[in-house]
Design an enzyme around this catalytic site. Structure first.
Site, short mmCIF file in Angstrom:
data_model
loop_
_atom_site.label_atom_id
_atom_site.label_comp_id
_atom_site.label_asym_id
_atom_site.label_seq_id
_atom_site.Cartn_x
_atom_site.Cartn_y
_atom_site.Cartn_z
N GLY A 79 38.82 24.97 -1.99
CA GLY A 79 39.32 24.08 -3.04
C GLY A 79 40.80 24.28 -3.31
O GLY A 79 41.48 23.35 -3.80
N GLU B 245 42.49 22.22 -0.81
CA GLU B 245 42.26 20.82 -1.21
C GLU B 245 43.14 20.43 -2.39
O GLU B 245 43.66 19.32 -2.44
CB GLU B 245 40.76 20.63 -1.53
N ALA C 281 37.26 27.22 -4.87
CA ALA C 281 36.41 27.07 -6.05
C ALA C 281 35.84 28.45 -6.38
O ALA C 281 35.75 29.33 -5.51
CB ALA C 281 35.30 26.09 -5.73
N GLU D 240 34.74 27.25 3.80
CA GLU D 240 33.45 27.02 3.13
C GLU D 240 32.26 27.24 4.04
O GLU D 240 31.19 27.63 3.59
CB GLU D 240 33.40 25.59 2.58
#
Ligand code: CO8
Length: 258
Positions: A109, A112, A65, A132
């Site tokens: 992300g 993911e 992200a 993260e």
């Protein structure tokens, strides 16, 4: 429509999305997530597209992200926006097969997103991780759940707690990726695989995806019952008649997509 953060290509029945923010290692900004969701929404209802490939431009699939965008946000900002929920839903609810062609970093992300796809082809240079924890947060687009189901608790726990990256060879051994390819062959092979999937009956491929995914959502007993119902239902399709007749008659099948 031209997107700001994606390149979109259609190669016959295959739709290809290339995440295209290479200067930011294709970090998943709000804009990028909205554009991916928009394109998938269009292809979900487009019978001409039978399979999708998602890949990244440059040296990353996606390095997570967008940290610069997230850094100043408050709890109320992310709660009210239900940050990443729409993106996660757009990818996970896409009904046709999606292949992730992971060419480099797939972190946070990005890892993911790769796991939201139906399977992952990785180049030898791919690196997977959930770093993260180093940012004072944890995975939030399914990493703690999907990684654990894919590679088991021990490895998932280590990766989420330490942020350690896995290289492509380890990812293949662990079952995270289906195959590792030389970097210069990744996209050719991804297209070949996507075209092979697209050559099948589209509704049968969609039902097959649904059945495999049910393995993650149900008990074995419920999953087997769901599979059997779908399998029986396939005998109501023209494509079951065509596929089996073509085999018996020693000719290629001409699926009618119904
Ligand atoms: N966000 C924004 N920008 C990024 C990101 C990112 N995730 N990753 C890299 N960039 C940018 C860098 O800031 C740099 O920009 P600039 O040139 O302007 O300084 C550019 O991309 C190139 O990166 P580096 O110079 O750092 O390249 P290196 O080769 O030195 O390092 C790494 C590559 C190791 C991949 C490094 O960039 C890195 O560690 N990136 C961050 C990885 C990371 O922590 N990812 C997790 C992000 S958090 C997340 O994904 C949470 C998702 C869940 C949220 C759910 C909420 C509900």
């Amino acid at each position: 429509m031209a997107y700001e953060t994606l390149l979109v290509e259609i190669d016959g029945p295959v739709g290809i999305i290339t995440l295209n923010r290479p200067d930011a290692l294709n970090a998943l900004s709000r804009k990028l997530c909205a554009e991916v969701a928009d394109q998938l929404g269009k292809w979900n209802g487009d019978a001409a597209i039978s399979c999708v490939i998602i890949t990244g431009a440059g040296r990353a699939f996606a390095a997570g992200a967008d940290i610069k965008e997230m850094a100043p946000q408050s709890y109320m900002d992310v709660y009210k926006a239900d940050m990443f929920a729409g993106f996660e839903h757009a990818v996970s609810s896409f009904r046709k097969p999606i292949v992730a062609a992971v060419n480099g970093f797939a972190l946070g992300g990005g890892c993911e997103l790769a796991m939201l796809c139906d399977f992952i082809l990785a180049s030898e240079t791919a690196k997977f991780g959930q770093p993260e924890i180093n940012l004072g947060v944890m995975p939030g687009i399914g990493g703690t759940q999907r990684l654990t189901r894919l590679v088991g608790k021990s490895k998932a726990m280590e990766m989420c707690l330490t942020g350690r990256m896995m290289d492509a060879a380890e990812a293949e051994r662990a079952g995270l990726v289906s195959r590792v390819l030389p970097a210069d062959q990744l996209m050719d092979e991804a297209k070949k695989v996507a075209k092979k999937i697209a050559a099948a009956s589209q509704p049968i491929a969609m039902m097959t995806k649904e059945a495999v995914n049910a393995a993650y959502e149900t008990t074995l007993h419920q999953g087997l019952a769901f599979e059997r119902r779908l399998f029986h239902a396939m005998f109501a399709t023209d494509d079951q008649k065509e596929g089996m007749s073509a085999f018996v008659e020693k000719r290629p099948a001409q699926f009618k997509q119904q």
